[in-house]
Design an enzyme around this catalytic site. Structure first.
Site, mmCIF file in Angstrom:
data_model
loop_
_atom_site.group_PDB
_atom_site.id
_atom_site.type_symbol
_atom_site.label_atom_id
_atom_site.label_comp_id
_atom_site.label_asym_id
_atom_site.label_seq_id
_atom_site.Cartn_x
_atom_site.Cartn_y
_atom_site.Cartn_z
ATOM 1 N N TYR A 123 56.629 -36.186 -88.344
ATOM 2 C CA TYR A 123 56.296 -34.818 -87.943
ATOM 3 C C TYR A 123 57.559 -33.979 -87.768
ATOM 4 O O TYR A 123 57.664 -32.863 -88.281
ATOM 5 C CB TYR A 123 55.493 -34.818 -86.641
ATOM 6 C CG TYR A 123 55.433 -33.471 -85.985
ATOM 7 C CD1 TYR A 123 54.641 -32.456 -86.504
ATOM 8 C CD2 TYR A 123 56.196 -33.194 -84.840
ATOM 9 C CE1 TYR A 123 54.611 -31.191 -85.915
ATOM 10 C CE2 TYR A 123 56.173 -31.949 -84.242
ATOM 11 C CZ TYR A 123 55.379 -30.955 -84.784
ATOM 12 O OH TYR A 123 55.365 -29.706 -84.202
ATOM 13 N N LYS A 152 59.211 -30.511 -89.903
ATOM 14 C CA LYS A 152 59.711 -29.251 -89.349
ATOM 15 C C LYS A 152 61.143 -28.978 -89.807
ATOM 16 O O LYS A 152 61.494 -27.847 -90.157
ATOM 17 C CB LYS A 152 59.630 -29.268 -87.822
ATOM 18 C CG LYS A 152 58.210 -29.266 -87.262
ATOM 19 C CD LYS A 152 57.455 -28.010 -87.659
ATOM 20 C CE LYS A 152 56.076 -27.946 -86.989
ATOM 21 N NZ LYS A 152 55.309 -26.747 -87.393
ATOM 22 N N SER A 179 59.693 -26.277 -83.929
ATOM 23 C CA SER A 179 59.573 -27.171 -82.781
ATOM 24 C C SER A 179 60.947 -27.630 -82.318
ATOM 25 O O SER A 179 61.892 -27.736 -83.115
ATOM 26 C CB SER A 179 58.741 -28.394 -83.184
ATOM 27 O OG SER A 179 58.829 -29.418 -82.224
#
Length: 338
Positions: free
Chosen positions: A148, A152, A124
């Site tokens: 989040y 990643k 991402s």
């Protein structure tokens, strides 16, 4: 290749499955269906024109994952499985770290045990953190502003370390803002609960599921005061996965490499609203709310590396993104579980 697609029933995974099969690859799906509906599977088979082997379990289950690899004889893995809501990740951070890192550890162990040498990872643009450098390029330092995003960053580090220690080849694909749907209108984005992203929220307002859109901030230093983002059609994104998979297959000397998947230009929130109103013929009433903490004014990709190395380039305009999203939403006003 025979490819295992984790999270293959989800939004991006499902579109990638269709393109993988169209490109001649054999696909096996594993999905826990936490963020996906089993109703997508017959639609995928209709689009692909073939049956698709599917397994329903959480990839964190080391024993089940290892057993699947023992039987599967896979050539490669595309790894989409994971939790993905930025706001929710701040509310239940331990679940995000456990889920997203746990699936990656389990996969890497199974790949090592069963000598599977290629993995394409769903990363991402959140890994660029709060950088104000635009366009964003792959050599920027990685960071994050929420759990989040940190999952990643951490997954990229884990995968990179594994690859450089003689593990599988790794492609790190850093997405910007996936939108749109398959041109048939049979598969698309079906978020559970309140959408976390702009496009599905706009679509649900247009179709009558929600009353109004909230626009977070209209005082940014942009042409119309609303934030600029790099929106990419999910079909272009899926094509990027196929290109990365085949590039790794053709270049065994690569251990790990990151590629941005974006269009290279920003569109504002209000531009997307107007484009969707034009595509749908429906109004999208909206209110302006205060800026959200941590939101950048401008965020878009430098996709030069993907174009030069993968031969990949985003093809679809925001008008096409909106038209395809509306076709999906109009045909499926309540999503897959109508």
């Amino acid at each position: 290749m025979r490819v295992l697609v984790t999270g293959g029933a989800g939004y991006i995974g499902s579109h990638t499955v269709v393109q993988l099969i169209a490109a001649g690859h054999e696909v096996v799906i594993v999905d826990s269906f936490v963020n996906a509906s089993p109703s997508v599977l017959p639609r995928l088979e209709d689009l692909a024109g073939t049956s698709i082997e599917t397994h329903s379990f959480d990839v964190r289950d080391v024993d089940k994952t290892s057993a699947l690899f023992a039987e599967g004889r896979f050539d490669a893995v595309i790894h989409f499985a994971g939790l993905k809501a930025v706001g929710e990740s701040s509310e239940i951070p331990l679940e995000y770290y456990d889920n997203n890192l746990g699936t990656t550890f389990s996969l890497l162990r199974a790949m090592q045990r069963h000598e599977v040498g290629t993995l394409v990872f769903s990363s991402s643009a959140t890994v660029y953190g709060e950088t104000t450098t635009v366009p964003m390029h792959e050599d920027l330092p990685t960071s994050a502003t929420n759990p989040y995003g940190w999952t990643k960053v951490m997954q990229e580090q884990i995968l990179s370390d594994a690859a450089r220690a003689g593990g599988p080849q790794i492609a790190l694909l850093r997405y910007f803002n996936p939108v749109g749907a398959h041109v048939s209108g049979t598969i698309g984005e079906d978020p559970q609960g309140t959408p976390n992203n702009l496009m599905p929220f706009i679509a649900q307002v247009a179709v009558g599921r929600r009353a109004r859109l909230q626009v977070f901030g209209d005082d940014y230093p942009t042409p119309d005061g609303t934030a600029l983002r790099d929106y990419i059609h999910v079909e272009d994104l899926a094509a990027g996965h196929v290109a990365a998979l085949e590039h790794l297959g053709a270049h065994p000397e690569i251990d790990v490499r990151a590629w941005n998947l974006g269009t290279g230009q920003g569109s504002s929130v209000l531009e997307m609203v107007r484009a969707f109103e034009a595509a749908s013929g429906r109004p999208v009433p909206h209110d302006v709310a205060p800026r959200r903490r941590g939101d950048l004014a401008v965020c878009y990709a430098d996709p030069t590396r993907a174009e030069s190395e993968l031969g990949w380039r985003a093809q679809h305009t925001i008008e096409r993104m909106c038209a395809d999203t509306w076709r999906w939403q109009a045909a499926n006003p309540q999503g897959y579980n109508a």
